[in-house]
Motif scaffolding. Sequence first.
Motif, PDB file in Angstrom:
ATOM      1  N   THR A  57       0.854  -1.180   0.000  1.00  0.00           N
ATOM      2  CA  THR A  57       0.000   0.000   0.000  1.00  0.00           C
ATOM      3  C   THR A  57       0.893   1.234   0.000  1.00  0.00           C
ATOM      4  OG1 THR A  57      -1.753   1.187   1.209  1.00  0.00           O
ATOM      5  CG2 THR A  57      -0.185  -0.071   2.528  1.00  0.00           C
ATOM      6  N   HIS A  58       0.394   2.332  -0.534  1.00  0.00           N
ATOM      7  CA  HIS A  58       1.205   3.551  -0.474  1.00  0.00           C
ATOM      8  C   HIS A  58       1.442   3.944   0.969  1.00  0.00           C
ATOM      9  CE1 HIS A  58       2.940   7.410  -1.126  1.00  0.00           C
ATOM     10  NE2 HIS A  58       1.917   8.046  -0.591  1.00  0.00           N
ATOM     11  N   GLY A  59       0.412   3.845   1.798  1.00  0.00           N
ATOM     12  CA  GLY A  59       0.558   4.106   3.218  1.00  0.00           C
ATOM     13  C   GLY A  59      -0.354   5.176   3.760  1.00  0.00           C
ATOM     14  N   ASP A  60      -0.883   6.042   2.892  1.00  0.00           N
ATOM     15  CA  ASP A  60      -1.735   7.114   3.418  1.00  0.00           C
ATOM     16  C   ASP A  60      -3.059   6.584   3.957  1.00  0.00           C
ATOM     17  OD1 ASP A  60      -2.433   6.481   0.795  1.00  0.00           O
ATOM     18  OD2 ASP A  60      -2.930   8.530   0.231  1.00  0.00           O
ATOM     19  N   TYR A 104      -6.979  15.094   6.107  1.00  0.00           N
ATOM     20  CA  TYR A 104      -6.362  14.541   4.901  1.00  0.00           C
ATOM     21  C   TYR A 104      -7.212  13.425   4.301  1.00  0.00           C
ATOM     22  CZ  TYR A 104      -3.647  11.682   1.841  1.00  0.00           C
ATOM     23  OH  TYR A 104      -3.269  10.945   0.746  1.00  0.00           O
ATOM     24  N   GLN A 105      -7.767  12.558   5.130  1.00  0.00           N
ATOM     25  CA  GLN A 105      -8.563  11.447   4.614  1.00  0.00           C
ATOM     26  C   GLN A 105      -9.776  11.951   3.826  1.00  0.00           C
ATOM     27  OE1 GLN A 105      -7.662   8.314   4.530  1.00  0.00           O
ATOM     28  NE2 GLN A 105      -5.824   8.675   5.747  1.00  0.00           N
ATOM     29  N   ALA A 106     -10.351  13.073   4.257  1.00  0.00           N
ATOM     30  CA  ALA A 106     -11.469  13.656   3.513  1.00  0.00           C
ATOM     31  C   ALA A 106     -10.998  14.149   2.146  1.00  0.00           C
ATOM     32  CB  ALA A 106     -12.088  14.801   4.307  1.00  0.00           C
ATOM     33  N   ILE A 107      -9.819  14.757   2.106  1.00  0.00           N
ATOM     34  CA  ILE A 107      -9.253  15.221   0.835  1.00  0.00           C
ATOM     35  C   ILE A 107      -8.952  14.021  -0.063  1.00  0.00           C
ATOM     36  CG2 ILE A 107      -7.255  16.343  -0.218  1.00  0.00           C
ATOM     37  CD1 ILE A 107      -7.105  18.118   2.290  1.00  0.00           C
ATOM     38  N   ARG A 108      -8.445  12.945   0.532  1.00  0.00           N
ATOM     39  CA  ARG A 108      -8.119  11.762  -0.256  1.00  0.00           C
ATOM     40  C   ARG A 108      -9.356  11.182  -0.930  1.00  0.00           C
ATOM     41  NH1 ARG A 108      -7.480   6.447  -0.968  1.00  0.00           N
ATOM     42  NH2 ARG A 108      -5.384   5.678  -1.486  1.00  0.00           N
ATOM     43  N   ARG A 134       0.253  22.317  -3.066  1.00  0.00           N
ATOM     44  CA  ARG A 134       1.520  22.118  -2.364  1.00  0.00           C
ATOM     45  C   ARG A 134       1.728  23.183  -1.297  1.00  0.00           C
ATOM     46  NH1 ARG A 134       6.157  21.303  -6.799  1.00  0.00           N
ATOM     47  NH2 ARG A 134       7.445  21.381  -4.912  1.00  0.00           N
ATOM     48  N   ALA A 135       1.400  24.423  -1.637  1.00  0.00           N
ATOM     49  CA  ALA A 135       1.558  25.508  -0.667  1.00  0.00           C
ATOM     50  C   ALA A 135       0.634  25.300   0.532  1.00  0.00           C
ATOM     51  CB  ALA A 135       1.261  26.851  -1.335  1.00  0.00           C
ATOM     52  N   ALA A 136      -0.591  24.860   0.265  1.00  0.00           N
ATOM     53  CA  ALA A 136      -1.539  24.614   1.354  1.00  0.00           C
ATOM     54  C   ALA A 136      -1.060  23.465   2.235  1.00  0.00           C
ATOM     55  CB  ALA A 136      -2.918  24.315   0.780  1.00  0.00           C
ATOM     56  N   SER A 137      -0.500  22.434   1.619  1.00  0.00           N
ATOM     57  CA  SER A 137       0.009  21.296   2.381  1.00  0.00           C
ATOM     58  C   SER A 137       1.172  21.710   3.269  1.00  0.00           C
ATOM     59  CB  SER A 137       0.445  20.180   1.424  1.00  0.00           C
ATOM     60  OG  SER A 137       1.038  19.105   2.123  1.00  0.00           O
TER      61      SER A 137
END
Length: 242
Positions: A113-116, A125-129, A157-160
């Motif tokens: 698995t990628h891991g996220d 993050y899970q909601a964004i995913r 990227r800037a938001a992250s």
Amino acid sequence: MTTLFVSDLHLDPARPDITRLFAAFLDDEARGANALYILGDLFESWVGDDDPTEAGGIVADRLQALSAAGVPVFFMHGNRDFLLGDDYAGRAGMQLLPDPSVVELYGRRVLLTHGDLLCTDDVEYQAIRVQTRNPAWQAQMLAQPLAARLAFAAQARAASQARQGEMKSAGTMETITDVAPATVDAFFAEHDVDTMIHGHTHRPAIHELAGGHRRIVLGDWYEQGSVLRADPDGRFGLSALR
């Protein structure tokens, strides 16, 4: 011969030395492997298979040559390159894998698995995913002009980076962005495996867990390379490349 695993290369024009390091790895050690698995975040960002970055062209040529030499190359999407599609995969000679996937590795069932998906404490993050993996959302994004997609990637990227800064200031970065132990246990049970390999967290290690379970975390390639080698006798070795 060994099977090789890498992830989180985050190839980017700002770090051409890492692209060169990966190209050399593909031309050298990978040529003698049984297979190569890339478990996501091959690129720092990927806005579609018309992405113009030089790294994309270099890597596609090297991976295609590796595949043509008889070494199967497998790719699993990460959180930075989830828009990588069939066109680029075909150009690079890669076979796409769903996340997660169970593969047969020298007679052992291993979960990749990628891991996220394991970082379930990071609710935001899970909601964004969920949104970014939605086929309708992806189709809408890919329908936009290239310039608009590049601008979106830069904004994301800037938001992250801003969010990571906030978590570091709050002292929550280490816990929220790492895997949730209960989720790891659930993955082992659901897929009926004793070995799991993933990236994403940038915390390279081989964890020997209760119940005979082993969780192997791949390292990132921001300042060096990181490769997991799996031998036919069941041994795993994780090391850095420079």
